[in-house]
Design an enzyme around this catalytic site. Sequence first.
Site, mmCIF file in Angstrom:
data_model
loop_
_atom_site.group_PDB
_atom_site.id
_atom_site.type_symbol
_atom_site.label_atom_id
_atom_site.label_comp_id
_atom_site.label_asym_id
_atom_site.label_seq_id
_atom_site.Cartn_x
_atom_site.Cartn_y
_atom_site.Cartn_z
ATOM 1 C CB SER A 47 -0.950 -0.006 1.200
ATOM 2 O OG SER A 47 -0.247 -0.323 2.368
ATOM 3 C CG HIS A 96 -3.346 -0.919 -3.172
ATOM 4 N ND1 HIS A 96 -3.704 0.384 -2.985
ATOM 5 C CD2 HIS A 96 -3.207 -1.458 -1.929
ATOM 6 C CE1 HIS A 96 -3.786 0.622 -1.682
ATOM 7 N NE2 HIS A 96 -3.482 -0.473 -1.029
ATOM 8 C CD GLU A 135 -5.060 2.516 -5.786
ATOM 9 O OE1 GLU A 135 -5.559 3.636 -5.617
ATOM 10 O OE2 GLU A 135 -4.035 2.145 -5.175
ATOM 11 C CG ASN A 161 -3.893 5.289 0.564
ATOM 12 O OD1 ASN A 161 -5.018 5.367 1.038
ATOM 13 N ND2 ASN A 161 -3.098 4.248 0.756
#
Length: 501
Positions: free
Chosen positions: A122, A143, A155, A193
Site C-alpha cells: 500500500s 492493490h 489499483e 491514498n
Amino acid sequence: MSAATKPVIGVIGAGTMGRGIAQVFVQAGHRVLFHDASTPALEAACTFIGDMLTRAVAKDRMTQAEAGAAIARLEPVDSLDSFAPCDVVIEAIVEALEPKQALFTKLADILRNDAILATNTSSLAVTRIAAPVPGPERVVGLHFFNPVPLMKLVEVIPGLRTRPDLVAEMTTLIDGIGHTPVTATDSPGFLVNHAGRGLYTEGLRLLQEGVATPHQIDDVMREAAGFRMGPFELLDLTGLDVSFPVMQSIYEQFWQEPRFRPSPMPPLRVAAGLLGRKTGEGFYRYDAGKIIRPAPVEAPDIDLPPVYVTPGDGAAELTQTLLDAGVTLCNSPSPEALLLISPLGRDATSTALDLDLDPTRTVAVDPLFGLAGRRTVMTTPVTRPEMREAAFAALARGGKGVTVIHDSPGFVAQRMVATITNIACEIAQARIATPEDIDRATMLGLGYRIGPMVLGDRLGPARIMTILTALQEATGDPRYRPSLWLKRRAALGVSLLTPEG
Ligand code: NAI
C-alpha cells in the site's frame, strides 16, 4: 496464461489481506495456492475463508455446492516450491521492502518465466520492489482494499520496468473476479491514498484555524456537501495511528508539497492515545463502539430584525428562502438590518469591508451547495451576538440544520470540496490516472457518493477556481494554488473530465 482455463493464482501472506484475496479468487473459480511463513496463521486463514463461505450459503449468496467447490480450490501449501504451476502470485506479506524483494527473487527461480509477480503493497514503490528481482518486467502492483470481498476496487500499478501488456492482462483478471480495476502510475499513495488527502488535510486545517469543531465540520460535509462521512468520523474509524503515518509519508514522498502538509495535531493525539473508535476516544467519544455526538444547539426563539441580502452568488435562493420563512426583507442595508452576504472563497470580514457593510451586523451564508441541506453561517470577529443569533434563527426556520462557524475564507464546505477537486485535478494533470478512474476509485475506495471530477463539474470549475484563488490570496498559502488541469478547463468553460487533446 492459458485462455481455456482460469489462471492459477498463488497468494502469499495469510493475514487480513491475503485471506480476502484468496477468498475472492476461489469464489471466482480460480485454483489458489496459499502460503504463509506461519503455519498457524495459514490454518487460521483457511478456517476463516471456510467460515465466510458458510456464511454466504446461510445468506443465500451461494449454494452449498458452490461453497464446497470454492473451498476445494483453496490449497494451503507449506513451501514456496509448490508455487511452480502458478500463473500469477500475489504477495500480501509484511509491509517492508527487503522481505518483499527477497520473496519475489526466490519466486523468480521457481515460477515459469512468463508468470506474474504481483504485490499488494500500500505504500512501497512497485518499481523499488521489482528492482533486484530477475525479470522486473513481470512485477506489477495489485492493490486491494480491506475488506477485500466487500471493497470492489483494485489499483493496477505498473512499475517503471513492468511489461506494458501486463496492465491489460491484470485488468482482465480483476474484471473476471467481479472487482473494478483502475490503473495508476507508480507514485506516492497510488490513486486512492493520494486522492484521499484533501478531506483529511483540509479538515485538520479548518480545525487548526479554529473555524469549527470536528463534529460541526463533519455535519456540514454530510448534510450540506452530501458526503457519507466527514473527515473526523473517517479518521476515528481508520485510527489516527494508521492515518497519520500515511499523511506524513505522502507529504515527504512528494518532497514536502504544501498541498499535503499535515497538521501538527495528529502526533500529539496519537501520543495521548486518542486514536478513534479502537481506543474509545478520538475526535468523538464512543460508548460500547457507538459514537456519542454532542447535542445539537437549539435555534434561538427571538424576534428578527429586517434582513438585507447583498446581491451575489446565491442571493436569489437566499432571498426566496427567507421570504418563504416569513422573514421581513429590506432593500438597503438600513441601520437596524441584519446584513447577509454569500461569498465564494472569501471570508466574512474582507467581504463586508469590500462591500462597505457594517461588519458588526454582517453574517455570511455559504451559497455553494444551495440551501436545501444544512446551512452554514459565519460571523466576522466583531459581528454582534444578537445579529449572529438572528441569522441562526432566520436560517433555521422550517427545521433546517444550521452550523454557526467562525470566519473562514470559503467557510467549511467550499474549502473542503475545492481542495478535494484540486488534488484530483492534479492527479489527472500528472497523468497518474484518467479523470474517469479518479472518480471511480474515490467512489469505490473512499465511499464518495460522487467523484471529485463530476462534483467539480456540477458545482462549476469556474466557481472552484474562484474559491481556490481567493483562498490562496487570503492565506498566502501555496497549498491552495489551483492545478493547471482545473485552471485551463475553467478558463475554457469545459468539463473537468476533458482529457488532453
Ligand atoms: P497482516 O499482518 O495481517 O498479515 C501478513 C501475513 O504475512 C502474516 O500472516 C505473516 O505471518 C505473513 N508473512 C510475513 N512475512 C512473510 C514472508 N516473508 N513469507 C510469508 N509470509 C509472511 O498484514 P496485512 O494487513 O494483511 O497486510 C499485508 C500487505 O497488504 C501489506 O503489504 C500491506 O501494506 C498491504 N495492505 C494492507 C491493507 C490493510 O488494510 N490491512 C490494505 C491494502 C494493502
